[in-house]
Write a protein that holds these residues in place. Structure first.
Motif, short mmCIF file in Angstrom:
data_model
loop_
_atom_site.label_atom_id
_atom_site.label_comp_id
_atom_site.label_asym_id
_atom_site.label_seq_id
_atom_site.Cartn_x
_atom_site.Cartn_y
_atom_site.Cartn_z
N VAL A 194 90.73 0.42 47.40
CA VAL A 194 90.53 -0.75 47.03
C VAL A 194 90.33 -1.01 45.76
O VAL A 194 89.64 -0.35 44.93
CB VAL A 194 89.22 -1.49 47.66
CG1 VAL A 194 88.89 -2.83 47.37
CG2 VAL A 194 89.42 -1.22 49.27
N ILE A 195 91.10 -2.02 45.04
CA ILE A 195 90.93 -2.29 43.51
C ILE A 195 90.59 -3.43 43.06
O ILE A 195 89.98 -3.75 42.03
CB ILE A 195 92.53 -2.20 43.00
CG1 ILE A 195 93.45 -3.30 43.44
CG2 ILE A 195 92.86 -0.70 42.95
CD1 ILE A 195 94.60 -3.37 42.65
N GLU A 196 90.21 -4.63 44.28
CA GLU A 196 89.55 -5.79 43.84
C GLU A 196 89.05 -6.44 44.91
O GLU A 196 89.57 -6.39 46.29
CB GLU A 196 90.76 -6.69 43.10
CG GLU A 196 89.93 -8.03 42.54
CD GLU A 196 88.98 -7.92 41.52
OE1 GLU A 196 87.94 -7.93 41.70
OE2 GLU A 196 89.45 -7.19 40.27
N ASP A 197 87.95 -7.40 44.92
CA ASP A 197 87.18 -7.82 45.85
C ASP A 197 87.38 -9.38 45.49
O ASP A 197 86.70 -9.70 44.65
CB ASP A 197 85.85 -7.40 45.97
CG ASP A 197 85.05 -8.08 47.22
OD1 ASP A 197 85.64 -9.10 47.70
OD2 ASP A 197 83.86 -7.68 47.54
N TYR A 198 88.02 -10.15 46.52
CA TYR A 198 88.11 -11.66 46.20
C TYR A 198 87.17 -12.34 46.94
O TYR A 198 87.43 -13.60 47.35
CB TYR A 198 89.63 -11.95 46.20
CG TYR A 198 90.35 -11.56 45.29
CD1 TYR A 198 90.55 -11.95 44.01
CD2 TYR A 198 91.22 -10.45 45.59
CE1 TYR A 198 91.30 -11.50 43.06
CE2 TYR A 198 92.24 -9.91 44.91
CZ TYR A 198 92.18 -10.41 43.48
OH TYR A 198 93.08 -9.82 42.44
N GLU A 199 86.08 -12.03 47.51
CA GLU A 199 85.10 -12.53 48.15
C GLU A 199 84.95 -13.97 47.92
O GLU A 199 84.78 -14.84 48.83
CB GLU A 199 83.90 -11.92 48.51
CG GLU A 199 82.75 -12.42 49.35
CD GLU A 199 81.65 -11.38 49.38
OE1 GLU A 199 80.95 -11.71 50.70
OE2 GLU A 199 81.19 -10.73 48.64
N ASP A 200 84.57 -14.19 46.62
CA ASP A 200 84.11 -15.52 46.31
C ASP A 200 85.50 -16.60 46.34
O ASP A 200 85.02 -17.83 46.26
CB ASP A 200 83.78 -15.42 44.56
CG ASP A 200 82.49 -14.71 44.62
OD1 ASP A 200 81.73 -14.30 45.54
OD2 ASP A 200 82.29 -14.09 43.35
N MET A 201 86.70 -16.06 46.43
CA MET A 201 87.86 -16.76 46.40
C MET A 201 88.20 -17.33 47.79
O MET A 201 89.06 -18.19 48.12
CB MET A 201 88.93 -16.36 45.67
CG MET A 201 88.56 -16.02 44.36
SD MET A 201 89.95 -15.37 43.35
CE MET A 201 90.77 -16.95 42.96
N VAL A 202 87.55 -16.51 48.88
CA VAL A 202 88.08 -16.84 50.20
C VAL A 202 87.45 -18.10 50.90
O VAL A 202 86.30 -18.34 50.69
CB VAL A 202 87.50 -15.55 51.28
CG1 VAL A 202 87.99 -15.79 52.70
CG2 VAL A 202 88.25 -14.51 50.71
N VAL A 203 88.38 -19.02 51.31
CA VAL A 203 87.77 -20.34 51.79
C VAL A 203 88.34 -20.36 53.31
O VAL A 203 89.21 -19.84 53.74
CB VAL A 203 88.29 -21.24 51.02
CG1 VAL A 203 87.92 -21.40 49.56
CG2 VAL A 203 89.91 -21.32 51.00
N ASP A 204 87.73 -21.17 54.12
CA ASP A 204 88.24 -21.42 55.27
C ASP A 204 89.52 -22.41 55.48
O ASP A 204 89.58 -23.18 54.81
CB ASP A 204 86.99 -22.58 56.02
CG ASP A 204 87.52 -22.83 57.32
OD1 ASP A 204 87.67 -22.02 58.24
OD2 ASP A 204 87.10 -23.97 57.76
N ARG A 205 90.38 -21.74 56.57
CA ARG A 205 91.49 -22.16 56.29
C ARG A 205 91.72 -23.95 56.49
O ARG A 205 92.39 -24.63 56.13
CB ARG A 205 92.43 -21.77 57.30
CG ARG A 205 92.76 -20.35 57.25
CD ARG A 205 93.45 -19.85 58.43
NE ARG A 205 93.88 -18.38 58.13
CZ ARG A 205 94.66 -17.51 58.87
NH1 ARG A 205 95.50 -18.14 59.72
NH2 ARG A 205 95.06 -16.32 58.42
N GLY A 206 90.60 -24.23 57.36
CA GLY A 206 90.45 -25.87 57.66
C GLY A 206 90.15 -26.41 56.33
O GLY A 206 90.67 -27.64 56.27
N SER A 207 89.43 -25.87 55.30
CA SER A 207 88.98 -26.71 54.39
C SER A 207 90.14 -26.85 53.25
O SER A 207 90.13 -27.79 52.38
CB SER A 207 87.72 -25.95 53.56
OG SER A 207 88.36 -24.84 53.29
#
Length: 82
Positions: free
Chosen positions: A37-50
């Motif tokens: 794992v080289i990067e964590d994009y947790e802050d960028m993950v959004v709900d598909r419906g939004s």
């Protein structure tokens, strides 16, 4: 998330070795690959419906596979490699 000692409480974190199944046109069900794992994009993950669409979803993790490919995946796609 890290604890007081700076160690990750999650099984998956940047620097973790992981295993995942990657789609392959020549192999039914895909191929199991390992990488880091080289990067964590947790802050960028959004709900598909939004975002008003269900295509091109943001994946949480960027993984550099041992064969040189870069892939993206979510928690449920990964297992910790031995």
């Amino acid at each position: 998330m890290t604890d007081k000692n700076g160690k990750s409480k999650d099984a998956t974190a940047v620097g973790s070795r992981v295993r995942m199944t990657v789609s392959d046109a020549d192999t039914e069900g895909g191929v199991t690959c390992t990488g880091v794992v080289i990067e964590d994009y947790e802050d960028m993950v959004v709900d598909r419906g939004s975002v008003g669409r269900d295509w091109a979803p943001v994946q949480r993790w960027a993984i550099a596979l041992d064969d040189g490919r870069l892939v993206f995946a979510n928690d449920e796609d990964l297992t910790v490699a031995d």
